[in-house]
Design a protein around this motif. Structure first.
Motif, PDB file in Angstrom:
ATOM      1  N   ILE A  74      21.047  -0.913  40.535  1.00  0.00           N
ATOM      2  CA  ILE A  74      21.845  -1.914  40.415  1.00  0.00           C
ATOM      3  C   ILE A  74      22.870  -1.937  39.231  1.00  0.00           C
ATOM      4  O   ILE A  74      24.169  -1.923  39.313  1.00  0.00           O
ATOM      5  CB  ILE A  74      21.294  -3.406  40.391  1.00  0.00           C
TER       6      ILE A  74
ATOM      7  N   ARG B  75      26.055   0.017  40.212  1.00  0.00           N
ATOM      8  CA  ARG B  75      26.549  -0.525  40.958  1.00  0.00           C
ATOM      9  C   ARG B  75      26.290  -0.314  42.612  1.00  0.00           C
ATOM     10  O   ARG B  75      26.844  -0.519  43.523  1.00  0.00           O
ATOM     11  CB  ARG B  75      28.119  -0.352  41.015  1.00  0.00           C
TER      12      ARG B  75
ATOM     13  N   GLN C 184      28.426   3.053  51.778  1.00  0.00           N
ATOM     14  CA  GLN C 184      28.209   1.906  51.065  1.00  0.00           C
ATOM     15  C   GLN C 184      26.496   1.865  50.536  1.00  0.00           C
ATOM     16  O   GLN C 184      26.030   1.815  51.745  1.00  0.00           O
ATOM     17  CB  GLN C 184      28.649   0.714  51.457  1.00  0.00           C
TER      18      GLN C 184
ATOM     19  N   GLY D 205      29.826   0.626  35.060  1.00  0.00           N
ATOM     20  CA  GLY D 205      30.779  -0.585  34.707  1.00  0.00           C
ATOM     21  C   GLY D 205      32.429  -0.206  35.259  1.00  0.00           C
ATOM     22  O   GLY D 205      33.028  -0.959  35.826  1.00  0.00           O
ATOM     23  N   ASN D 206      32.783   1.357  35.254  1.00  0.00           N
ATOM     24  CA  ASN D 206      33.860   1.461  35.743  1.00  0.00           C
ATOM     25  C   ASN D 206      33.774   3.217  36.058  1.00  0.00           C
ATOM     26  O   ASN D 206      33.612   4.135  35.255  1.00  0.00           O
ATOM     27  CB  ASN D 206      35.098   1.690  34.683  1.00  0.00           C
TER      28      ASN D 206
ATOM     29  N   LEU E  77      23.651  -7.571  36.161  1.00  0.00           N
ATOM     30  CA  LEU E  77      24.947  -7.931  36.963  1.00  0.00           C
ATOM     31  C   LEU E  77      24.903  -7.025  38.339  1.00  0.00           C
ATOM     32  O   LEU E  77      24.545  -5.887  38.233  1.00  0.00           O
ATOM     33  CB  LEU E  77      26.147  -7.819  36.459  1.00  0.00           C
ATOM     34  N   LEU E  78      25.175  -7.720  39.260  1.00  0.00           N
ATOM     35  CA  LEU E  78      25.153  -6.906  40.523  1.00  0.00           C
ATOM     36  C   LEU E  78      26.194  -6.192  40.890  1.00  0.00           C
ATOM     37  O   LEU E  78      26.432  -5.321  41.521  1.00  0.00           O
ATOM     38  CB  LEU E  78      25.014  -7.807  41.663  1.00  0.00           C
ATOM     39  N   THR E  79      27.134  -6.477  39.945  1.00  0.00           N
ATOM     40  CA  THR E  79      28.457  -5.549  39.923  1.00  0.00           C
ATOM     41  C   THR E  79      28.274  -4.273  39.027  1.00  0.00           C
ATOM     42  O   THR E  79      29.476  -3.526  38.709  1.00  0.00           O
ATOM     43  CB  THR E  79      29.688  -6.443  39.288  1.00  0.00           C
ATOM     44  N   GLY E  80      27.229  -4.256  38.559  1.00  0.00           N
ATOM     45  CA  GLY E  80      27.007  -2.808  37.773  1.00  0.00           C
ATOM     46  C   GLY E  80      27.408  -2.898  36.372  1.00  0.00           C
ATOM     47  O   GLY E  80      27.850  -3.754  35.939  1.00  0.00           O
TER      48      GLY E  80
ATOM     49  N   PRO F  76      35.318 -17.787  38.806  1.00  0.00           N
ATOM     50  CA  PRO F  76      34.355 -17.143  38.888  1.00  0.00           C
ATOM     51  C   PRO F  76      33.310 -16.788  37.414  1.00  0.00           C
ATOM     52  O   PRO F  76      33.948 -17.011  36.329  1.00  0.00           O
ATOM     53  CB  PRO F  76      34.966 -15.674  39.132  1.00  0.00           C
TER      54      PRO F  76
ATOM     55  N   GLU G  17      31.673 -16.273  34.171  1.00  0.00           N
ATOM     56  CA  GLU G  17      31.901 -15.341  33.079  1.00  0.00           C
ATOM     57  C   GLU G  17      30.633 -15.118  32.411  1.00  0.00           C
ATOM     58  O   GLU G  17      29.582 -15.682  32.235  1.00  0.00           O
ATOM     59  CB  GLU G  17      32.916 -15.951  32.230  1.00  0.00           C
ATOM     60  N   ASP G  18      30.925 -13.766  31.512  1.00  0.00           N
ATOM     61  CA  ASP G  18      29.857 -13.421  30.706  1.00  0.00           C
ATOM     62  C   ASP G  18      29.654 -14.313  29.524  1.00  0.00           C
ATOM     63  O   ASP G  18      30.275 -15.210  29.240  1.00  0.00           O
ATOM     64  CB  ASP G  18      29.940 -11.835  30.184  1.00  0.00           C
TER      65      ASP G  18
END
Lengths: 325, 370
Positions: free
Chosen positions: B65, B68, B129, B204-205, B268-271, B348, B350-351
């Motif tokens: 996870i 991401r 995916q 993250g990116n 975070l599920l968003t990585g 949404p 936030e951290d």
């Protein structure tokens, strides 16, 4: 040739069922020696119990001289409906199936009725508003299984007036066997004040479920006298926990379970289970008997219970070699 | 950064403490730990023992996870591991010999690592995916497990195999030791080398990570392989626990519990950012919930609702916005909210890095604008 024969037999069945509907009868040959053709749609092969059920039906059909068209639905209602439709097209004499789910059968059952093919349900019932769409339902009476477990317990503890603390491992929440086995058991022990179910949780019919829940029961309850498990696998899992707690299964805690799988008989022969109430998958001979009756147009009862026994430790070792599932 | 992450752990920790306290009140013996048969015994030990498979899978899931991704196939891999190990032991000449068991376990783990590698290949090389790529194995893996066991429950009576779950070293259950060892290994790998940094960079990116010269493909495949290996180890433990392999039910839905544990732990599920300690807490909370249901006697019909309510509570506590709104009436600077406030959709999440006062000040004008 075979097709012509079965068509003829179907024509005969049509006449018997007296629901004439167009369908062309090709010159009726006397079908005295023709084998009855049975179309059977099985749920799948999800457990040893189911496999034994399938084997029994195949074996019994062979012995009774009934031609069996077997189809495996692989847990899908859609497959099962397709299989039944193809049985209707092939003009089999009798259709039998174990429904994957309870509802959604009206259309295909009416189609079978329109074609004049009698239907026998096995193992599980269906919900339908239609009348007379199936001849009979052959299956275990789960409530009665629960009652049998309760009766044995009452008899076993007849001499004592002390309170008997029972823990119960339920099957998958909401499933028919879980609901019915709980109900039947509660009905019998409810007549005596000394029996009390101190904890009752779902173990999902699995070994690991039974083990984990029993472990929690043992940590939170001091004086458990009896374990009632809705199936053998949960009882086998619970035995692990009881042993881990330093207790003797079958001695310190009386264990009752339902189904009668081979592993349970082994445990019973070792003295770790006290009573197994059989839930018999070997319905083949009874089913073939019914198929012959239905085919001959005889009246059958709408609900027929599978012949099932109760096994205690004394009988376990003796019965073990004969257990087929 | 460090302190923000520690602060994030406060809430799950609070929920866990509440759960344990509630249990201790309802069941007096809940906190008691004794030694029975040369092994620690008690509800708390049960939680760790039965929670080990979930913890192992959650650790693997955390790595995936953080990149991401997601791995839905862990439950099926659990079933495969048990099926392979039990079938090999059953067919061995001497099921009771430790070498036969070691061989079977090694083979099962190797198969699971390969399955994980397969997932990684689909995701990292073929760019499918993650949710779709692992869904394939989620379905196929369980089918394979059923094929291996012939659709039956395979029972093994091999003593050394049973020791994997039932044994103990100096009264500590082997399962707990396995969990601790895996945890330590992962922590050393990720936090004592640059690996963690690389994972966070790619998660993250991905593009920035690539431009910085990080080999994302290899790292992603390694993460999925690690996840498969963890699931395999969990499968061995689950199967050794009862001495049987159940292709139909072993590890069923455990992927959802694992994802839940990871998310409760604050990853975070968003990585990107991930927390190993948080995952451990999350897994223990999920397992404590199950034990709570059993010991407190929550009726089976309401079990799922009960669990959902607790999870909902944890999520609410972790939401900075919710905490700010609950705290608002008690603050001098923050007047009671107008009723229209509740109707506006929440921004949404936030951290946690932002202080609470700042975040509420930030939100207030946003709502007046339309």
């Amino acid at each position: 040739m075979k097709k012509a024969l079965s068509a003829a037999a179907a024509a005969l069945a049509l006449a018997v069922a007296a629901t004439a509907c167009g369908g062309g009868g090709e010159g009726a040959q006397s079908g005295g020696d023709d084998p009855i053709v049975l179309g059977f749609s099985q749920v799948g092969a999800e457990s040893g119990w189911r496999t034994a059920n399938t084997e029994s039906i195949k074996q019994a059909a062979k012995e009774a001289g009934i031609e069996l068209k077997f189809s495996d639905a692989q847990q899908q209602q859609q497959n099962q409906i397709q299989a039944i439709r193809s049985f209707i097209q092939q003009n089999v004499d009798v259709i039998a199936f174990s429904p994957v789910v309870e509802s959604g059968w009206d259309t295909v059952l009416l189609e079978a009725k329109a074609a004049g093919i009698p239907v026998v349900l096995t193992d599980r019932a269906v919900e339908t508003d239609q009348k007379d769409v199936y001849e009979t339902f052959l299956g275990s009476d789960f409530v009665e299984e629960g009652r049998k477990a309760g009766r044995w317990l009452v008899e076993e503890y007849a001499d004592t007036d002390d309170q008997v603390n029972i823990v119960e491992l339920q099957g998958t929440t909401g499933s028919a066997p879980a609901n019915d086995r709980k109900e039947g058991f509660a009905e019998i022990i409810g007549e005596h004040d000394k029996f009390e179910v101190v904890a009752s949780q779902s173990g999902d019919f699995t070994r690991s479920g039974g083990q984990e829940v029993m472990q929690a029961f043992l940590s939170s309850h001091d004086d458990i006298d009896v374990l009632y498990a809705h199936n053998d696998d949960m009882a086998l899992g619970a035995i692990e926990s009881i042993e881990a707690a330093g207790l003797e299964p079958g001695e310190d805690i009386t264990i009752i379970s339902i189904d009668g799988i081979k592993d349970a008989f082994r445990a019973m022969a070792d003295g770790k289970i006290n009573l197994v109430v059989e839930c018999n998958p070997l319905i083949g001979p009874q089913l073939m008997d019914l198929v012959e009756k239905v085919h001959a147009g005889e009246e059958v009862k709408p609900r027929i219970t599978v012949e099932e026994g109760v096994f205690t430790q004394d009988e376990a070792a003796e019965a073990l070699p004969d257990r087929k599932y | 950064m460090r302190s923000a992450q520690t602060r994030r752990l406060v809430w799950p920790l609070l929920v866990l403490a509440l759960l344990v306290a509630a249990n201790a009140v309802a069941t007096p013996r809940f906190l008691e730990i004794t030694v029975r048969g040369g092994r620690l015994y008690g509800s708390l030990v049960d939680i760790l023992h039965f929670g080990t498979p979930l913890l192992l899978i959650s650790l693997g899931m955390t790595a995936v996870i953080a990149l991401r991704g997601i791995d839905l196939s862990v439950g099926a891999v659990v079933a495969v591991a048990g099926a392979v190990a039990c079938t090999l032991i059953e067919s061995a000449a001497e099921p009771d010999s430790p070498s036969a068991v070691a061989g079977a376990v090694a083979a099962a783990l190797a198969v699971c690592a390969l399955l994980g590698l397969w997932n990684g290949f689909l995701v990292a090389v073929l760019r499918i995916q993650p949710i779709v790529a692992t869904l394939i194995l989620m379905v196929a893996g369980r089918g394979a497990a059923q094929l291996i066991t012939g659709g039956q429950i395979t029972t093994v009576r091999s003593a050394p195999y049973r020791e994997i779950a039932g044994g103990s070293v100096a009264t500590v259950p082997v399962t707990v030791i396995v969990a601790a060892a895996t945890l330590l290994l992962m922590w050393l790998l990720v936090r004592r080398t640059a690996l963690g940094l690389l994972i966070e960079a790619i998660g993250g990116n991905a593009e920035a990570g690539r431009l910085a010269g990080i080999r994302a493909t290899g790292l992603t495949m390694a993460a999925y392989t690690f996840c498969g290996l963890c699931a395999g180890l969990a499968g061995i433990i689950i199967s050794a626990n009862t001495g049987s392999a159940d292709g139909n039910n072993a590890g069923l839905w455990i992927e959802l519990d694992a994802i839940l544990a990871v998310v409760i732990g604050g990853t975070l599920l968003t990585g990107g950012r991930f927390s190993i300690a948080g995952t451990v807490l999350g897994a223990i909370i999920v397992q404590t919930l199950s034990t709570t249901v059993y010991t407190m006697g929550v009726p089976p019909e309401s079990t799922l609702v009960f669990k959902a309510l607790v999870v909902f509570g944890v999520c609410l506590l972790q939401s900075p916005r919710f905490r700010a709104q609950v705290a608002a009436p008690f603050r001098r600077s923050g007047p009671p909210r107008p009723p229209s406030n509740t109707a506006t959709p929440a921004p949404p999440e936030e951290d946690d890095v932002k202080p609470e006062a700042a975040s509420i000040a930030d939100q207030e004008p946003r709502e007046v604008r339309p």
